[in-house]
Design a protein around this motif. Structure first.
Motif, short mmCIF file in Angstrom:
data_model
loop_
_atom_site.label_atom_id
_atom_site.label_comp_id
_atom_site.label_asym_id
_atom_site.label_seq_id
_atom_site.Cartn_x
_atom_site.Cartn_y
_atom_site.Cartn_z
N UNK A 69 -0.20 14.15 -11.08
CA UNK A 69 -0.16 15.55 -10.79
C UNK A 69 -1.69 16.13 -10.45
N UNK A 70 -2.67 15.57 -10.96
CA UNK A 70 -3.88 15.72 -10.78
C UNK A 70 -4.27 15.44 -9.34
N UNK A 71 -4.84 16.43 -8.77
CA UNK A 71 -5.35 16.62 -7.09
C UNK A 71 -6.64 15.36 -7.28
N UNK A 72 -7.43 15.57 -8.18
CA UNK A 72 -8.50 14.54 -8.07
C UNK A 72 -8.19 13.10 -8.24
N UNK A 99 -8.28 4.15 -16.66
CA UNK A 99 -8.67 5.50 -16.96
C UNK A 99 -7.74 6.63 -17.10
N UNK A 100 -6.90 6.57 -15.85
CA UNK A 100 -5.71 7.87 -16.14
C UNK A 100 -4.74 7.41 -17.35
N UNK A 101 -4.76 6.12 -17.50
CA UNK A 101 -3.85 5.76 -18.67
C UNK A 101 -4.45 6.10 -19.99
N UNK A 102 -5.61 5.97 -20.12
CA UNK A 102 -6.43 6.28 -21.37
C UNK A 102 -6.50 7.84 -21.52
N UNK A 103 -6.37 8.42 -20.43
CA UNK A 103 -6.12 10.07 -20.51
C UNK A 103 -4.61 10.57 -20.87
N UNK A 104 -3.88 9.63 -20.89
CA UNK A 104 -2.26 10.07 -20.99
C UNK A 104 -1.54 10.61 -19.88
N UNK A 105 -2.05 10.39 -18.58
CA UNK A 105 -1.78 10.95 -17.61
C UNK A 105 -0.75 10.00 -16.89
N UNK A 106 -0.39 8.90 -17.44
CA UNK A 106 0.58 7.85 -16.96
C UNK A 106 0.99 7.13 -18.42
N UNK A 107 2.06 6.50 -18.43
CA UNK A 107 2.92 6.06 -19.72
C UNK A 107 2.63 4.32 -19.50
N UNK A 160 -0.89 10.37 4.36
CA UNK A 160 0.37 11.22 4.41
C UNK A 160 1.11 11.22 3.05
N UNK A 161 1.19 10.18 2.25
CA UNK A 161 1.65 10.11 1.06
C UNK A 161 1.10 10.82 -0.06
N UNK A 208 0.83 -1.20 -0.20
CA UNK A 208 -0.05 -0.16 0.01
C UNK A 208 0.87 1.43 0.00
N UNK A 209 1.85 1.24 0.78
CA UNK A 209 2.72 2.38 0.97
C UNK A 209 3.60 2.58 -0.46
N UNK A 210 4.03 1.25 -1.16
CA UNK A 210 4.85 1.38 -2.38
C UNK A 210 3.91 2.02 -3.38
N UNK A 211 2.73 1.58 -3.58
CA UNK A 211 1.59 1.78 -4.61
C UNK A 211 1.25 3.59 -4.33
N UNK A 212 1.30 3.82 -3.07
CA UNK A 212 0.88 5.43 -2.73
C UNK A 212 2.02 6.35 -3.26
N UNK A 213 3.25 5.74 -2.95
CA UNK A 213 4.58 6.47 -3.21
C UNK A 213 4.50 6.64 -4.82
N UNK A 214 4.38 5.53 -5.51
CA UNK A 214 4.47 5.68 -6.70
C UNK A 214 3.59 6.58 -7.59
N UNK A 215 2.27 6.76 -7.02
CA UNK A 215 1.10 7.57 -7.54
C UNK A 215 1.27 8.92 -7.22
N UNK A 216 1.84 8.97 -6.24
CA UNK A 216 2.23 10.27 -5.40
C UNK A 216 3.30 10.96 -6.46
N UNK A 217 4.06 10.28 -7.06
CA UNK A 217 4.97 10.92 -7.96
C UNK A 217 4.82 10.85 -9.48
#
Length: 288
Positions: A110-113, A170-178, A285-286, A98-107
């Motif tokens: 960029x979208x706060x939502x 969804x965020x992949x289709x929107x081009x927010x992640x590779x 926190x992350x 859970x921590x690893x997934x949160x850290x990767x997503x946090x980095x």
């Protein structure tokens, strides 16, 4: 789970808590005491058996079987503890993943939502898995703007994992992640389901019935035959001796029964509520 200081000897000896086996065994211990007293009375007062009686030699059987029963109980408790410890390792892995997934997503995000959605979904998986393993009712209200479907999903942790995967897609289709980032995040989400399956395997696969039943019968007949031979050596003192032996043997079996299913609300079960709360604090926190 009961919190305690392992260095406090006197608190262990003189304090009784909710998980203590002594309270659970009191009725049986009283029955064993009455039984032992009855055997002692019959042999010494009613039948007046002498020290030369062959019944005295029944202690030879107890000496031979004592080693066997000790091996069985050691194997029983070790097997139960292995299940308890494996459950703890699975939830430790859930904390780390859970921590690893949160850290990767946090980095990566960029979208706060998007971050806010995962900030709710990831801790929700731990909370729902906790309730799922305890067979408790799970509210269909996941958070303010989303619900758990009551009609199509009996397995709520799977629904949370599916929702996380859907959001990632969804965020992949929107081009927010590779695509490479999606593969990296996908492995973390897959680990959630692996952990859930391992915990369900522990919970739904008890010790084989024949093995558990045999140990209980072995302890019962072993203790029931103790007074016949030891009356000649101990007299009426055989009563507390037999009761104490029964307490030790039966307590080991009770402890094994309790810890072999670590996902409950017993004093010796895993502190899943606390672990779930820690996951929530870490993720929030992350993903601020």
């Amino acid at each position: 789970m009961t919190s305690y200081d392992p260095k406090e000897w006197f608190s262990f000896i003189f304090k009784f808590h909710r998980g203590d086996t002594f309270k659970k065994l009191i009725p049986l211990m009283l029955a064993i005491a009455a039984y032992s007293g009855g055997v002692a009375y019959l042999e010494m007062e009613y039948w007046m058996l002498s020290d030369k009686s062959h019944i005295k030699n029944i202690t030879v059987m107890h000496t031979m079987l004592g080693f066997v029963i000790s091996l069985l109980l050691v194997f029983r408790t070790n097997t139960a503890y292995d299940r308890w410890w494996e459950g703890r390792k699975m939830w430790g892995a859930l904390v780390n993943n859970s921590r690893n997934l949160s850290m990767k997503l946090a980095v990566m995000l960029d979208d706060k939502e998007d971050k806010e959605a995962f900030r709710k979904l990831i801790p929700a998986y731990a909370s729902v898995l906790n309730l799922h393993l305890k067979n408790e009712d799970i509210s269909h209200e996941l958070f303010d703007d989303a619900t758990l479907s009551a009609d199509h999903y009996k397995h709520k942790p799977n629904q949370i994992a599916k929702t996380i995967m859907a959001k990632l897609n969804e965020i992949y289709r929107q081009g927010k992640i590779s695509g490479e980032q999606l593969i990296t995040l996908n492995s973390e989400v897959n680990s959630f389901t692996d952990i859930c399956g391992a915990c369900e395997r522990i919970k739904n696969t008890p010790i084989p019935y024949s093995y558990s039943a045999f140990i209980k019968k072995f302890i019962f007949f072993y203790v029931m035959t103790l007074p016949f031979g030891y009356v000649f050596q101990l007299g009426y003192y055989v009563i507390p001796v037999v009761v104490f032996i029964f307490y030790v043997l039966a307590s080991l079996e009770l402890i094994a029964e309790e810890i072999e299913d670590p996902f409950g609300n017993d004093p010796n079960d895993l502190p899943l509520d606390k672990i779930s709360e820690n996951i929530k604090k870490n993720v929030e926190e992350l993903l601020y």
